[in-house]
Enzyme design. Structure first.
Site, PDB file in Angstrom:
ATOM      1  N   LYS A  22       0.955  -1.196  -0.099  1.00 26.63           N
ATOM      2  CA  LYS A  22       0.005   0.132  -0.044  1.00 26.63           C
ATOM      3  C   LYS A  22       0.840   1.237  -0.022  1.00 26.63           C
ATOM      4  CE  LYS A  22      -1.588   1.626   4.200  1.00 26.63           C
ATOM      5  NZ  LYS A  22      -1.185   3.272   4.265  1.00 26.63           N
ATOM      6  N   ASN A  23       1.807   1.505   0.949  1.00 26.69           N
ATOM      7  CA  ASN A  23       2.555   2.431   1.136  1.00 26.69           C
ATOM      8  C   ASN A  23       3.581   2.722  -0.206  1.00 26.69           C
ATOM      9  OD1 ASN A  23       1.492   3.073   3.403  1.00 26.69           O
ATOM     10  ND2 ASN A  23       3.082   2.782   4.643  1.00 26.69           N
ATOM     11  N   ARG A  95      -4.144  11.058   4.794  1.00 23.18           N
ATOM     12  CA  ARG A  95      -2.830  12.231   4.810  1.00 23.18           C
ATOM     13  C   ARG A  95      -2.019  11.799   3.583  1.00 23.18           C
ATOM     14  NH1 ARG A  95       1.014  14.996   8.043  1.00 23.18           N
ATOM     15  NH2 ARG A  95       2.833  14.565   7.396  1.00 23.18           N
ATOM     16  N   CYS A 119      -4.437  13.932  13.621  1.00 26.60           N
ATOM     17  CA  CYS A 119      -4.371  12.290  13.337  1.00 26.60           C
ATOM     18  C   CYS A 119      -4.509  11.449  14.509  1.00 26.60           C
ATOM     19  CB  CYS A 119      -3.120  12.333  12.468  1.00 26.60           C
ATOM     20  SG  CYS A 119      -2.794  10.541  11.847  1.00 26.60           S
ATOM     21  N   ARG A 124       1.245  15.361  12.950  1.00 28.64           N
ATOM     22  CA  ARG A 124       1.743  15.343  11.905  1.00 28.64           C
ATOM     23  C   ARG A 124       2.250  16.573  10.994  1.00 28.64           C
ATOM     24  NH1 ARG A 124      -0.765   9.396   9.784  1.00 28.64           N
ATOM     25  NH2 ARG A 124       1.452   9.243   8.629  1.00 28.64           N
ATOM     26  N   PRO A 125       3.026  17.164  11.391  1.00 27.63           N
ATOM     27  CA  PRO A 125       3.214  18.602  10.482  1.00 27.63           C
ATOM     28  C   PRO A 125       3.840  18.175   9.034  1.00 27.63           C
ATOM     29  CG  PRO A 125       5.130  18.260  12.181  1.00 27.63           C
ATOM     30  CD  PRO A 125       3.993  17.190  12.332  1.00 27.63           C
ATOM     31  N   ASP A 127       5.748  20.682   7.649  1.00 26.79           N
ATOM     32  CA  ASP A 127       6.923  21.680   7.454  1.00 26.79           C
ATOM     33  C   ASP A 127       7.857  21.109   6.453  1.00 26.79           C
ATOM     34  OD1 ASP A 127       7.278  19.865   9.513  1.00 26.79           O
ATOM     35  OD2 ASP A 127       8.879  20.877  10.175  1.00 26.79           O
ATOM     36  N   LEU A 128       8.409  19.938   6.434  1.00 29.15           N
ATOM     37  CA  LEU A 128       9.330  19.434   5.776  1.00 29.15           C
ATOM     38  C   LEU A 128       9.119  19.320   4.233  1.00 29.15           C
ATOM     39  CD1 LEU A 128      10.720  16.621   8.063  1.00 29.15           C
ATOM     40  CD2 LEU A 128      11.829  18.606   7.751  1.00 29.15           C
ATOM     41  N   ASP A 307       4.842   1.095  11.898  1.00 28.17           N
ATOM     42  CA  ASP A 307       3.736   0.551  11.585  1.00 28.17           C
ATOM     43  C   ASP A 307       3.442  -0.698  12.138  1.00 28.17           C
ATOM     44  OD1 ASP A 307       3.258   3.030  10.390  1.00 28.17           O
ATOM     45  OD2 ASP A 307       3.158   2.254   8.078  1.00 28.17           O
ATOM     46  N   VAL A 329       9.019   7.414  16.099  1.00 27.99           N
ATOM     47  CA  VAL A 329       8.575   7.957  14.771  1.00 27.99           C
ATOM     48  C   VAL A 329       7.406   8.845  14.992  1.00 27.99           C
ATOM     49  CG1 VAL A 329       8.070   7.677  12.563  1.00 27.99           C
ATOM     50  CG2 VAL A 329       9.665   6.216  13.543  1.00 27.99           C
ATOM     51  N   ARG A 399      -8.343  -0.110   5.409  1.00 31.57           N
ATOM     52  CA  ARG A 399      -7.314   0.899   4.651  1.00 31.57           C
ATOM     53  C   ARG A 399      -6.128   0.377   4.419  1.00 31.57           C
ATOM     54  NH1 ARG A 399      -6.776   6.698   7.619  1.00 31.57           N
ATOM     55  NH2 ARG A 399      -5.495   6.661   5.831  1.00 31.57           N
TER      56      ARG A 399
HETATM   57  C1  UD1 Z   1       4.643   7.032   5.965  1.00 26.15           C
HETATM   58  C2  UD1 Z   1       3.907   5.872   5.951  1.00 26.15           C
HETATM   59  C3  UD1 Z   1       3.169   5.697   7.327  1.00 26.15           C
HETATM   60  C4  UD1 Z   1       4.441   5.328   8.166  1.00 26.15           C
HETATM   61  C5  UD1 Z   1       5.071   6.477   8.171  1.00 26.15           C
HETATM   62  C6  UD1 Z   1       6.748   6.405   9.018  1.00 26.15           C
HETATM   63  C7  UD1 Z   1       2.835   6.176   3.775  1.00 26.15           C
HETATM   64  C8  UD1 Z   1       1.743   6.483   2.773  1.00 26.15           C
HETATM   65  N1  UD1 Z   1       2.729   6.279   4.965  1.00 26.15           N
HETATM   66  O1  UD1 Z   1       3.821   8.289   6.471  1.00 26.15           O
HETATM   67  O2  UD1 Z   1       2.548   4.390   7.250  1.00 26.15           O
HETATM   68  O3  UD1 Z   1       4.006   5.116   9.460  1.00 26.15           O
HETATM   69  O4  UD1 Z   1       5.836   7.019   6.990  1.00 26.15           O
HETATM   70  O5  UD1 Z   1       7.445   5.128   8.673  1.00 26.15           O
HETATM   71  O6  UD1 Z   1       3.820   6.083   3.134  1.00 26.15           O
HETATM   72  N2  UD1 Z   1       7.103  14.912  10.165  1.00 26.15           N
HETATM   73  C9  UD1 Z   1       7.288  16.097  10.444  1.00 26.15           C
HETATM   74  N3  UD1 Z   1       7.192  17.132   9.427  1.00 26.15           N
HETATM   75  C10 UD1 Z   1       6.869  16.812   8.051  1.00 26.15           C
HETATM   76  C11 UD1 Z   1       6.735  15.328   7.809  1.00 26.15           C
HETATM   77  C12 UD1 Z   1       6.749  14.466   8.812  1.00 26.15           C
HETATM   78  O7  UD1 Z   1       7.872  16.685  11.393  1.00 26.15           O
HETATM   79  O8  UD1 Z   1       6.782  17.653   7.132  1.00 26.15           O
HETATM   80  C13 UD1 Z   1       7.326  14.026  11.153  1.00 26.15           C
HETATM   81  C14 UD1 Z   1       5.901  13.219  11.270  1.00 26.15           C
HETATM   82  O9  UD1 Z   1       5.258  14.067  12.232  1.00 26.15           O
HETATM   83  C15 UD1 Z   1       6.265  12.064  12.109  1.00 26.15           C
HETATM   84  C16 UD1 Z   1       7.774  11.826  11.309  1.00 26.15           C
HETATM   85  O10 UD1 Z   1       8.256  12.894  10.734  1.00 26.15           O
HETATM   86  O11 UD1 Z   1       6.359  12.219  13.349  1.00 26.15           O
HETATM   87  C17 UD1 Z   1       7.471  10.829  10.325  1.00 26.15           C
HETATM   88  O12 UD1 Z   1       6.526  10.953   9.174  1.00 26.15           O
HETATM   89  P1  UD1 Z   1       6.834  10.736   7.876  1.00 26.15           P
HETATM   90  O13 UD1 Z   1       7.984   9.800   7.492  1.00 26.15           O
HETATM   91  O14 UD1 Z   1       6.679  11.862   6.859  1.00 26.15           O
HETATM   92  O15 UD1 Z   1       5.511   9.953   7.763  1.00 26.15           O
HETATM   93  P2  UD1 Z   1       4.568   9.709   6.403  1.00 26.15           P
HETATM   94  O16 UD1 Z   1       5.071   9.945   5.044  1.00 26.15           O
HETATM   95  O17 UD1 Z   1       3.299  10.588   6.750  1.00 26.15           O
END
Ligand code: UD1
Length: 441
Positions: A22-23, A95, A119, A124-125, A127-128, A307, A329, A399
């Protein structure tokens, strides 16, 4: 009200086949936006709700898509004028809708996307994602719950990430494929799903180097075209089956999985006394009645995946002594433990660490799934429990798992999913009356 009902205590036995990841599929669906010519054909696409939500969003953006559930094949055509607005309805449901941001910006020079709300697994910001697109030259505005990004053209640059976010790495990769010059993403996420995205983009004509390592270099090209790609097996689904076998002291062969993608889980299972055998027909997972406690930390890949954290805590709670789970995470990803407390689990949470006191004799109870993986952990606990477990909100399992309870039933579990009338439902005229001015909770 729909519920999953489990009569626990049955060791699982037999073979189970893993669907496509899925991911991995979600960013590949979004990447199809970049193909101005030809179609993108994806094979091994799982019929799970998240993939369908992304499909509907792409339809809204004016891509033409066709999915053959039997063949597990999804064909996407983005050679039409595209809309660049993603409404709240989609982003709120999932998301990963955010993944259309990078490719839409590269393709149309503009994207307007609703901000995702809160969420259930913590803040789950984004910003990056935004900082990366801004570095590539996008102008970003926020207004009325929407993010708007626009650019004349994107220009490659150096983008160091503060944290190796999976989604931000994917969005920046897709945007950078058509940026002028070279983009270097540093501290990039290394998950197998990133390699999948790099592979598809390269088949579409992009020049992506180093996907799967800490530094990804992308040389921009003028345009991308259609391609065909077969998606890797879902490592989180595979890991869930492995843990299901372990928590029931079962003997299950997990078919169609890539063992290296689950190396951190396999190492922990072996440390706990579970036997894993690589066979020609799959990965055989043999449980044990004497589980050894283990300490686990979730980390970005190749660390232990967040996960699989909720499912892993069920096994740790069954072990003979105290184990710890450190969640590095996501914050607040221990909601499932409060439900497991209703099933007799003993634990304490201190910040990002859960101290889990085994051995637990889970007892069946009525519990509620708060999200996809929390739901999977409750099913696993139900399979190991004495008596009957009822799980509310089973829809969240759809999902990311296809035919979850049917596959469990084929392994010998006593499990069903029923629509049960809620005898104790409070109708509006039975609600306690509120005094004027009294705050609602
Ligand atoms: C993806 C996966 C999700 C998995 C996660 C971590 C998909 C569709 N989803 O989610 O199943 O649990 O990776 O392996 O692939 N963060 C920030 N700023 C940002 C983006 C992220 O602070 O702009 C933080 C998040 O709040 C979180 C951490 O980084 O604490 C990891 O998030 P991220 O790796 O971005 O996860 P997703 O891509 O949302």
């Amino acid at each position: 009200m729909e519920k999953i009902i489990i009569k626990g205590g049955q060791p699982l036995r037999g073979k189970v086949a893993v669907e496509g990841s899925k991911n991995a599929v979600l960013p590949l669906q979004a990447a199809a936006i970049l193909a101005v010519q030809g179609t993108v054909t994806l094979n091994n696409v799982p019929p799970v709700t998240d993939v369908k939500v992304m499909d509907r969003l792409l339809g809204f953006l004016n891509l033409k898509t066709a999915y053959g559930e039997k063949q597990r094949q999804l064909v996407l055509n983005a050679s039409f004028p595209l809309s660049s607005e993603a409404p709240y309805d989609y982003v709120n449901q999932m998301r990963a809708s955010l993944l259309v941001m990078g490719p839409l910006l590269a393709r149309t020079g503009h994207v307007r996307i609703a901000l995702p709300g809160g969420c259930s697994i913590g803040a789950r910001p984004i910003d990056l994602h935004l900082a990366g697109l801004e570095k590539l030259g996008a102008e970003i505005k926020q207004d009325a719950g929407f993010i708007e990004a626009s650019c004349e053209h994107l220009v490659g640059t150096r983008i160091p990430l503060d944290f190796p976010s999976v989604g931000a790495t994917e969005n920046i990769m897709m945007a950078a494929t058509m940026a002028a010059g070279i983009t270097t993403i540093e501290n990039a996420s290394c998950e197998p799903e990133i390699i999948e995205l790099g592979n598809l983009l390269n088949k579409m004509g992009a020049h992506v180097h180093g996907a799967g390592s800490k530094v990804i270099r992308i040389q921009g090209v003028y345009y991308l075209h259609g391609a065909e790609y077969t998606v890797i097996p879902d490592r989180i689904e595979a890991g869930t089956w492995m843990l299901a076998s372990a928590v029931t002291n079962g003997d299950v062969i997990v078919q169609g999985t890539v063992p290296e993608h689950n190396a951190s889980l396999i190492a922990k299972l072996e440390e706990m006394g579970v036997t894993i055998i690589k066979q020609a027909d799959g990965l055989r997972v043999l449980g044990t009645s004497v589980l050894i406690p283990a300490n686990v930390k979730t980390m970005p890949y190749p660390g232990f995946p967040t996960d699989l954290q909720p499912q892993m805590t069920v096994l740790q709670l069954l072990a003979n002594g105290t184990s710890t789970m450190e969640e590095h995470v996501f914050e607040k990803r221990f909601i499932h433990l409060e439900e497991l407390r209703r099933m007799n689990a003993k634990f304490q949470i201190s910040g990002s660490v859960a101290i889990l006191d085994g051995p637990t004799r889970f007892s069946g109870a009525e519990v509620t799934a708060s999200d996809l993986r929390a739901g999977a952990s409750l099913v696993l606990a139900g399979l190991a429990a004495d008596g009957i477990t009822q799980i509310r909100n089973p829809q969240c399992l759809d999902r990311g798992y296809y035919h979850f309870y049917q596959k469990l039933r084929a392994l010998g579990a006593k499990i069903d999913r029923l629509n049960i009338e809620d005898k104790f439902k409070i109708t509006p005229d039975q609600q306690p009356r509120q005094n004027k001015g009294q705050e609602k909770e």
